[in-house]
Scaffold this active site. Structure first.
Site, PDB file in Angstrom:
ATOM      1  N   ASP A  12       0.874  -1.179   0.000  1.00 20.36           N
ATOM      2  CA  ASP A  12       0.000   0.000   0.000  1.00 20.36           C
ATOM      3  C   ASP A  12       0.914   1.232   0.000  1.00 20.36           C
ATOM      4  O   ASP A  12       2.122   1.123   0.220  1.00 20.36           O
ATOM      5  CB  ASP A  12      -0.899  -0.006   1.256  1.00 20.36           C
ATOM      6  CG  ASP A  12      -1.821   1.216   1.319  1.00 20.36           C
ATOM      7  OD1 ASP A  12      -2.405   1.582   0.285  1.00 20.36           O
ATOM      8  OD2 ASP A  12      -1.941   1.823   2.401  1.00 20.36           O
ATOM      9  N   SER A  13       0.312   2.390  -0.184  1.00 23.18           N
ATOM     10  CA  SER A  13       1.089   3.623  -0.093  1.00 23.18           C
ATOM     11  C   SER A  13       1.633   3.827   1.322  1.00 23.18           C
ATOM     12  O   SER A  13       2.597   4.549   1.510  1.00 23.18           O
ATOM     13  CB  SER A  13       0.199   4.818  -0.432  1.00 23.18           C
ATOM     14  OG  SER A  13      -0.864   4.901   0.514  1.00 23.18           O
ATOM     15  N   TYR A  44      -0.794   8.372  -1.992  1.00 22.17           N
ATOM     16  CA  TYR A  44      -0.849   8.210  -3.447  1.00 22.17           C
ATOM     17  C   TYR A  44      -2.055   8.947  -4.051  1.00 22.17           C
ATOM     18  O   TYR A  44      -2.037   9.304  -5.228  1.00 22.17           O
ATOM     19  CB  TYR A  44      -1.041   6.728  -3.808  1.00 22.17           C
ATOM     20  CG  TYR A  44       0.184   5.833  -3.759  1.00 22.17           C
ATOM     21  CD1 TYR A  44       1.469   6.313  -3.511  1.00 22.17           C
ATOM     22  CD2 TYR A  44       0.029   4.461  -3.993  1.00 22.17           C
ATOM     23  CE1 TYR A  44       2.563   5.452  -3.487  1.00 22.17           C
ATOM     24  CE2 TYR A  44       1.121   3.605  -3.978  1.00 22.17           C
ATOM     25  CZ  TYR A  44       2.382   4.093  -3.722  1.00 22.17           C
ATOM     26  OH  TYR A  44       3.453   3.234  -3.712  1.00 22.17           O
ATOM     27  N   GLY A  45      -3.075   9.110  -3.247  1.00 23.17           N
ATOM     28  CA  GLY A  45      -4.391   9.501  -3.765  1.00 23.17           C
ATOM     29  C   GLY A  45      -4.457  10.805  -4.522  1.00 23.17           C
ATOM     30  O   GLY A  45      -5.309  10.976  -5.387  1.00 23.17           O
ATOM     31  N   CYS A  76      -4.323  -1.471  -1.999  1.00 15.99           N
ATOM     32  CA  CYS A  76      -4.495  -0.030  -2.192  1.00 15.99           C
ATOM     33  C   CYS A  76      -5.401   0.164  -3.399  1.00 15.99           C
ATOM     34  O   CYS A  76      -5.080  -0.319  -4.500  1.00 15.99           O
ATOM     35  CB  CYS A  76      -3.117   0.586  -2.451  1.00 15.99           C
ATOM     36  SG  CYS A  76      -3.168   2.333  -2.893  1.00 15.99           S
ATOM     37  N   ASN A  77      -6.517   0.828  -3.194  1.00 11.79           N
ATOM     38  CA  ASN A  77      -7.453   1.069  -4.301  1.00 11.79           C
ATOM     39  C   ASN A  77      -6.812   1.934  -5.381  1.00 11.79           C
ATOM     40  O   ASN A  77      -7.011   1.717  -6.564  1.00 11.79           O
ATOM     41  CB  ASN A  77      -8.708   1.786  -3.788  1.00 11.79           C
ATOM     42  CG  ASN A  77      -9.540   0.926  -2.864  1.00 11.79           C
ATOM     43  OD1 ASN A  77     -10.524   0.339  -3.262  1.00 11.79           O
ATOM     44  ND2 ASN A  77      -9.147   0.837  -1.602  1.00 11.79           N
ATOM     45  N   THR A  78      -6.035   2.929  -4.951  1.00 15.40           N
ATOM     46  CA  THR A  78      -5.446   3.882  -5.893  1.00 15.40           C
ATOM     47  C   THR A  78      -4.424   3.180  -6.791  1.00 15.40           C
ATOM     48  O   THR A  78      -4.405   3.386  -8.013  1.00 15.40           O
ATOM     49  CB  THR A  78      -4.778   5.036  -5.116  1.00 15.40           C
ATOM     50  OG1 THR A  78      -5.647   5.472  -4.070  1.00 15.40           O
ATOM     51  CG2 THR A  78      -4.451   6.198  -6.019  1.00 15.40           C
ATOM     52  N   THR A 200      -8.235   1.866   1.607  1.00 13.23           N
ATOM     53  CA  THR A 200      -7.933   0.947   2.714  1.00 13.23           C
ATOM     54  C   THR A 200      -7.559   1.694   4.000  1.00 13.23           C
ATOM     55  O   THR A 200      -7.702   1.159   5.091  1.00 13.23           O
ATOM     56  CB  THR A 200      -6.826  -0.042   2.308  1.00 13.23           C
ATOM     57  OG1 THR A 200      -5.683   0.682   1.819  1.00 13.23           O
ATOM     58  CG2 THR A 200      -7.313  -0.981   1.220  1.00 13.23           C
TER      59      THR A 200
HETATM   60  N1  DGL Z   1      -4.797   3.232   0.930  1.00 13.07           N
HETATM   61  C1  DGL Z   1      -4.834   3.688  -0.410  1.00 13.07           C
HETATM   62  C2  DGL Z   1      -6.111   3.378  -1.135  1.00 13.07           C
HETATM   63  O1  DGL Z   1      -6.765   2.413  -0.802  1.00 13.07           O
HETATM   64  C3  DGL Z   1      -4.187   4.996  -0.758  1.00 13.07           C
HETATM   65  C4  DGL Z   1      -4.386   6.170   0.104  1.00 13.07           C
HETATM   66  C5  DGL Z   1      -3.422   7.252  -0.327  1.00 13.07           C
HETATM   67  O2  DGL Z   1      -2.223   6.984  -0.277  1.00 13.07           O
HETATM   68  O3  DGL Z   1      -3.872   8.321  -0.719  1.00 13.07           O
HETATM   69  O4  DGL Z   1      -6.450   4.043  -2.086  1.00 13.07           O
END
Ligand code: DGL
Length: 289
Positions: A12-13, A44-45, A76-78, A200
């Protein structure tokens, strides 16, 4: 090393993917996990899709080359939205699981048919998410809200002193700001009765969200379905630790290895707080771009 004994990579980020690791460890207690938090580049978002994709390829390559992983979970969704297709193309043999906002389960659970979705700007603006929304057109109304700054506030709350109440207050204020512009939450007709946590990290803000929205609103995360999907893929690949071909008993529960590209202490703090893991599980990693 026989494939069954190789670790499963998770990244994840930052610390958000620990919510997925928690579900993975519950579903697959005999597996060994290597978790990588790209904290030096979090969040990351609000970065470009190209940047997130490049980081994701570098991390996947690192986990394959340095840790010999037998499967990869993009927690991580992003990063999933930006990079999963290319990661699959680069490692066609590697069982690969990504995460995306759980809209389908939300449709099944919502009674009012009004569903809130919170996530990062990167996820919610992605083509992948756009396609998911289109595939569910007509089945519910989705109120989609990017939450700039929320993942960062959650990261910061673990980087500093957790006992200081201002972090919970900051997370609560950010959640309150975004949820208040989404419309009314409740279980009456016309109200949003279900909120999809499409990042997440947000699992670690669920106490604040529950306080704000009340006990009737369903909060939907993705850790458990992702863990079940990981089990299915490993089973198909005959790579589950419990599936050793010679029939030997599964190994005893193992502690995961948690790596960060940033400072060690925040990861140790988060690992202790949310996964009750000792500091010794954590280490730093250098992942070149
Ligand atoms: N936890 C990550 C997600 O599910 C990224 C959050 C981020 O770094 O902005 O998108």
């Amino acid at each position: 090393m026989p494939i069954v004994q190789q670790p499963i990579g998770v990244f994840d980020s930052g610390i958000g993917g620990l919510s997925v690791l928690q579900a993975l460890r519950a579903e697959l207690p005999h597996e060994h996990f290597v978790y990588l938090a790209d904290t030096a580049h979090a969040p990351y978002g609000e970065r470009s899709a190209e940047f997130v994709a490049e980081r994701s390829y570098a991390i996947a390559a690192h986990l394959v080359a340095q840790h010999g992983i037998k499967a990869l979970v993009v927690a991580c969704n992003t990063a999933t939205a930006a990079a999963i297709h290319e990661i699959r193309a680069r490692y066609p043999q590697l069982p690969l699981v990504g995460v995306e906002p759980a809209l389908k389960p939300a449709v099944a659970l919502s009674r009012t048919g009004r569903i809130g979705v919170i996530g990062t700007r990167g996820t919610l603006n992605s083509a992948k998410f756009g396609k998911l929304l289109i595939s569910l057109q007509g089945q519910a109304q989705f109120i989609v809200q990017p939450c700039d700054g929320l993942a960062h506030a959650i990261e910061r709350s673990t980087a500093l002193d957790l006992s200081r109440p201002e972090f919970a207050t900051e997370i609560r204020a950010i959640c309150a700001g975004y949820t208040s512009i989404m419309g009314r939450f409740g279980i009456q007709s016309g109200e949003i009765d279900t909120l999809v946590l499409g990042c997440t990290h947000y699992v670690f803000a669920q106490n604040e969200l529950r306080d704000l929205l009340g006990p009737d609103i369903r909060l939907i995360a993705t850790g458990e379905p992702v863990a079940r999907q990981t089990r299915r893929l490993l089973h198909t690949a005959a790579a589950l630790t419990a599936n050793q071909p010679d029939g030997t008993a599964a190994s005893a529960e193992r502690l995961p290895l948690l790596l960060t590209t940033g400072l060690l202490t925040p990861l140790q703090t988060a690992a202790a707080r949310w996964l009750q893991l000792p500091q010794e599980c954590c280490s730093t990693a250098l992942v070149a771009a």
